[in-house]
Design a protein around this motif. Sequence first.
Motif, PDB file in Angstrom:
ATOM      1  N   HIS A   1      34.698  20.025  33.045  1.00  0.00           N
ATOM      2  CA  HIS A   1      34.754  19.405  34.367  1.00  0.00           C
ATOM      3  C   HIS A   1      36.154  19.462  34.983  1.00  0.00           C
ATOM      4  CE1 HIS A   1      36.116  16.204  31.695  1.00  0.00           C
ATOM      5  NE2 HIS A   1      36.725  15.689  32.755  1.00  0.00           N
ATOM      6  N   LEU A   2      37.181  19.572  34.154  1.00  0.00           N
ATOM      7  CA  LEU A   2      38.549  19.651  34.674  1.00  0.00           C
ATOM      8  C   LEU A   2      38.758  20.889  35.527  1.00  0.00           C
ATOM      9  CD1 LEU A   2      40.583  18.516  31.538  1.00  0.00           C
ATOM     10  CD2 LEU A   2      40.008  17.173  33.578  1.00  0.00           C
ATOM     11  N   LEU A   3      38.035  21.963  35.209  1.00  0.00           N
ATOM     12  CA  LEU A   3      38.173  23.189  35.998  1.00  0.00           C
ATOM     13  C   LEU A   3      37.796  22.954  37.450  1.00  0.00           C
ATOM     14  CD1 LEU A   3      36.736  25.818  33.497  1.00  0.00           C
ATOM     15  CD2 LEU A   3      39.138  25.274  33.970  1.00  0.00           C
ATOM     16  N   GLU A   4      36.736  22.192  37.676  1.00  0.00           N
ATOM     17  CA  GLU A   4      36.309  21.911  39.046  1.00  0.00           C
ATOM     18  C   GLU A   4      37.263  20.945  39.751  1.00  0.00           C
ATOM     19  OE1 GLU A   4      31.589  22.654  39.178  1.00  0.00           O
ATOM     20  OE2 GLU A   4      32.205  20.741  38.309  1.00  0.00           O
ATOM     21  N   GLN A   5      37.966  20.143  38.995  1.00  0.00           N
ATOM     22  CA  GLN A   5      38.952  19.248  39.594  1.00  0.00           C
ATOM     23  C   GLN A   5      40.222  19.993  39.986  1.00  0.00           C
ATOM     24  OE1 GLN A   5      39.573  16.005  36.860  1.00  0.00           O
ATOM     25  NE2 GLN A   5      37.464  15.288  37.027  1.00  0.00           N
ATOM     26  N   LEU A   6      40.526  21.062  39.253  1.00  0.00           N
ATOM     27  CA  LEU A   6      41.763  21.807  39.496  1.00  0.00           C
ATOM     28  C   LEU A   6      41.599  22.997  40.435  1.00  0.00           C
ATOM     29  CD1 LEU A   6      43.068  21.836  35.819  1.00  0.00           C
ATOM     30  CD2 LEU A   6      43.990  20.491  37.719  1.00  0.00           C
ATOM     31  N   PHE A   7      40.382  23.539  40.532  1.00  0.00           N
ATOM     32  CA  PHE A   7      40.159  24.758  41.299  1.00  0.00           C
ATOM     33  C   PHE A   7      38.984  24.586  42.250  1.00  0.00           C
ATOM     34  CE2 PHE A   7      42.037  25.862  37.243  1.00  0.00           C
ATOM     35  CZ  PHE A   7      43.145  26.589  37.651  1.00  0.00           C
ATOM     36  N   ALA A   8      39.114  25.165  43.437  1.00  0.00           N
ATOM     37  CA  ALA A   8      38.032  25.101  44.425  1.00  0.00           C
ATOM     38  C   ALA A   8      36.822  25.890  43.966  1.00  0.00           C
ATOM     39  CB  ALA A   8      38.524  25.625  45.773  1.00  0.00           C
ATOM     40  N   SER A   9      37.068  26.969  43.214  1.00  0.00           N
ATOM     41  CA  SER A   9      35.989  27.833  42.750  1.00  0.00           C
ATOM     42  C   SER A   9      36.314  28.338  41.349  1.00  0.00           C
ATOM     43  CB  SER A   9      35.839  29.019  43.714  1.00  0.00           C
ATOM     44  OG  SER A   9      34.826  29.882  43.292  1.00  0.00           O
ATOM     45  N   VAL A  10      35.307  28.352  40.488  1.00  0.00           N
ATOM     46  CA  VAL A  10      35.447  28.863  39.129  1.00  0.00           C
ATOM     47  C   VAL A  10      34.414  29.978  38.962  1.00  0.00           C
ATOM     48  CG1 VAL A  10      35.345  28.320  36.678  1.00  0.00           C
ATOM     49  CG2 VAL A  10      36.177  26.598  38.292  1.00  0.00           C
ATOM     50  N   ALA A  11      34.835  31.122  38.420  1.00  0.00           N
ATOM     51  CA  ALA A  11      33.943  32.269  38.273  1.00  0.00           C
ATOM     52  C   ALA A  11      34.101  32.890  36.898  1.00  0.00           C
ATOM     53  CB  ALA A  11      34.253  33.316  39.347  1.00  0.00           C
ATOM     54  N   VAL A  12      32.999  33.450  36.396  1.00  0.00           N
ATOM     55  CA  VAL A  12      33.033  34.207  35.153  1.00  0.00           C
ATOM     56  C   VAL A  12      32.194  35.463  35.323  1.00  0.00           C
ATOM     57  CG1 VAL A  12      33.397  32.242  33.619  1.00  0.00           C
ATOM     58  CG2 VAL A  12      31.083  32.969  34.131  1.00  0.00           C
ATOM     59  N   PRO A  13      32.589  36.549  34.665  1.00  0.00           N
ATOM     60  CA  PRO A  13      31.743  37.747  34.678  1.00  0.00           C
ATOM     61  C   PRO A  13      30.540  37.566  33.764  1.00  0.00           C
ATOM     62  CG  PRO A  13      33.777  38.166  33.464  1.00  0.00           C
ATOM     63  CD  PRO A  13      33.870  36.776  34.008  1.00  0.00           C
ATOM     64  N   GLU A  14      29.529  38.376  33.976  1.00  0.00           N
ATOM     65  CA  GLU A  14      28.288  38.271  33.199  1.00  0.00           C
ATOM     66  C   GLU A  14      28.526  38.387  31.693  1.00  0.00           C
ATOM     67  OE1 GLU A  14      26.178  41.418  35.189  1.00  0.00           O
ATOM     68  OE2 GLU A  14      25.106  39.977  36.454  1.00  0.00           O
ATOM     69  N   THR A  15      29.393  39.303  31.282  1.00  0.00           N
ATOM     70  CA  THR A  15      29.650  39.492  29.852  1.00  0.00           C
ATOM     71  C   THR A  15      30.256  38.240  29.231  1.00  0.00           C
ATOM     72  OG1 THR A  15      29.894  41.871  30.096  1.00  0.00           O
ATOM     73  CG2 THR A  15      30.897  40.895  28.157  1.00  0.00           C
ATOM     74  N   VAL A  16      31.180  37.603  29.919  1.00  0.00           N
ATOM     75  CA  VAL A  16      31.788  36.372  29.413  1.00  0.00           C
ATOM     76  C   VAL A  16      30.729  35.279  29.307  1.00  0.00           C
ATOM     77  CG1 VAL A  16      33.408  34.510  29.970  1.00  0.00           C
ATOM     78  CG2 VAL A  16      34.110  36.899  30.194  1.00  0.00           C
ATOM     79  N   TYR A  17      29.881  35.162  30.298  1.00  0.00           N
ATOM     80  CA  TYR A  17      28.812  34.165  30.275  1.00  0.00           C
ATOM     81  C   TYR A  17      27.901  34.384  29.069  1.00  0.00           C
ATOM     82  CZ  TYR A  17      24.740  31.487  31.706  1.00  0.00           C
ATOM     83  OH  TYR A  17      23.691  30.612  31.739  1.00  0.00           O
TER      84      TYR A  17
ATOM     85  N   GLY B   1      25.268  29.472  38.673  1.00  0.00           N
ATOM     86  CA  GLY B   1      25.743  29.771  40.018  1.00  0.00           C
ATOM     87  C   GLY B   1      27.187  30.241  40.088  1.00  0.00           C
ATOM     88  N   LYS B   2      27.853  30.361  38.946  1.00  0.00           N
ATOM     89  CA  LYS B   2      29.255  30.779  38.920  1.00  0.00           C
ATOM     90  C   LYS B   2      29.440  32.134  38.233  1.00  0.00           C
ATOM     91  CE  LYS B   2      31.018  26.035  38.718  1.00  0.00           C
ATOM     92  NZ  LYS B   2      29.970  25.095  38.399  1.00  0.00           N
ATOM     93  N   VAL B   3      28.335  32.785  37.879  1.00  0.00           N
ATOM     94  CA  VAL B   3      28.376  34.054  37.146  1.00  0.00           C
ATOM     95  C   VAL B   3      28.325  35.202  38.151  1.00  0.00           C
ATOM     96  CG1 VAL B   3      27.277  35.447  35.373  1.00  0.00           C
ATOM     97  CG2 VAL B   3      27.214  32.950  35.207  1.00  0.00           C
ATOM     98  N   HIS B   4      29.240  36.166  37.991  1.00  0.00           N
ATOM     99  CA  HIS B   4      29.362  37.272  38.933  1.00  0.00           C
ATOM    100  C   HIS B   4      29.216  38.621  38.236  1.00  0.00           C
ATOM    101  CE1 HIS B   4      30.983  34.797  42.268  1.00  0.00           C
ATOM    102  NE2 HIS B   4      31.369  34.026  41.260  1.00  0.00           N
ATOM    103  N   PRO B   5      28.519  39.557  38.873  1.00  0.00           N
ATOM    104  CA  PRO B   5      28.487  40.922  38.336  1.00  0.00           C
ATOM    105  C   PRO B   5      29.851  41.576  38.538  1.00  0.00           C
ATOM    106  CG  PRO B   5      27.377  40.846  40.451  1.00  0.00           C
ATOM    107  CD  PRO B   5      27.751  39.424  40.096  1.00  0.00           C
ATOM    108  N   VAL B   6      30.184  42.507  37.686  1.00  0.00           N
ATOM    109  CA  VAL B   6      31.463  43.209  37.781  1.00  0.00           C
ATOM    110  C   VAL B   6      31.198  44.697  37.899  1.00  0.00           C
ATOM    111  CG1 VAL B   6      33.612  43.738  36.561  1.00  0.00           C
ATOM    112  CG2 VAL B   6      32.657  41.438  36.447  1.00  0.00           C
ATOM    113  N   ASP B   7      31.840  45.320  38.875  1.00  0.00           N
ATOM    114  CA  ASP B   7      31.714  46.761  39.090  1.00  0.00           C
ATOM    115  C   ASP B   7      32.895  47.450  38.414  1.00  0.00           C
ATOM    116  OD1 ASP B   7      31.373  49.353  39.963  1.00  0.00           O
ATOM    117  OD2 ASP B   7      31.764  48.901  42.070  1.00  0.00           O
ATOM    118  N   LEU B   8      32.630  48.114  37.299  1.00  0.00           N
ATOM    119  CA  LEU B   8      33.687  48.801  36.551  1.00  0.00           C
ATOM    120  C   LEU B   8      33.845  50.260  36.961  1.00  0.00           C
ATOM    121  CD1 LEU B   8      32.901  47.407  32.981  1.00  0.00           C
ATOM    122  CD2 LEU B   8      34.659  46.623  34.576  1.00  0.00           C
TER     123      LEU B   8
END
Length: 102
Positions: free
Chosen positions: A20-36, A56-63
Amino acid sequence: MILVADCSALVALSVCDSLHLLEQLFASVAVPETVYREATEPDKPQAQAVKQFFQGKVHPVDLSNYVFLDAFADAGETEAMVLYKQLSADKLLIDDRRGRSG
């Protein structure tokens, strides 16, 4: 401010009940699919908590536009670094020394 994170940091924060601290410190938190996927493997501590937090915070990555010449990073770290660039994020949370210096 946007934060992109790698797996080990997320698991460590989750074990300490501190995601929860991440949401308190940052407006947006994102992770790539592999990390998730890495962070939510059934054998990972707190996998369910990580899964719930990152809905809702998982993003695809174009390598496709990247050439990798060094094999120091695993797939999750690599995708986190690429997502950091793709999102023009403000911070990258990883635990690899070489990755942090690059």
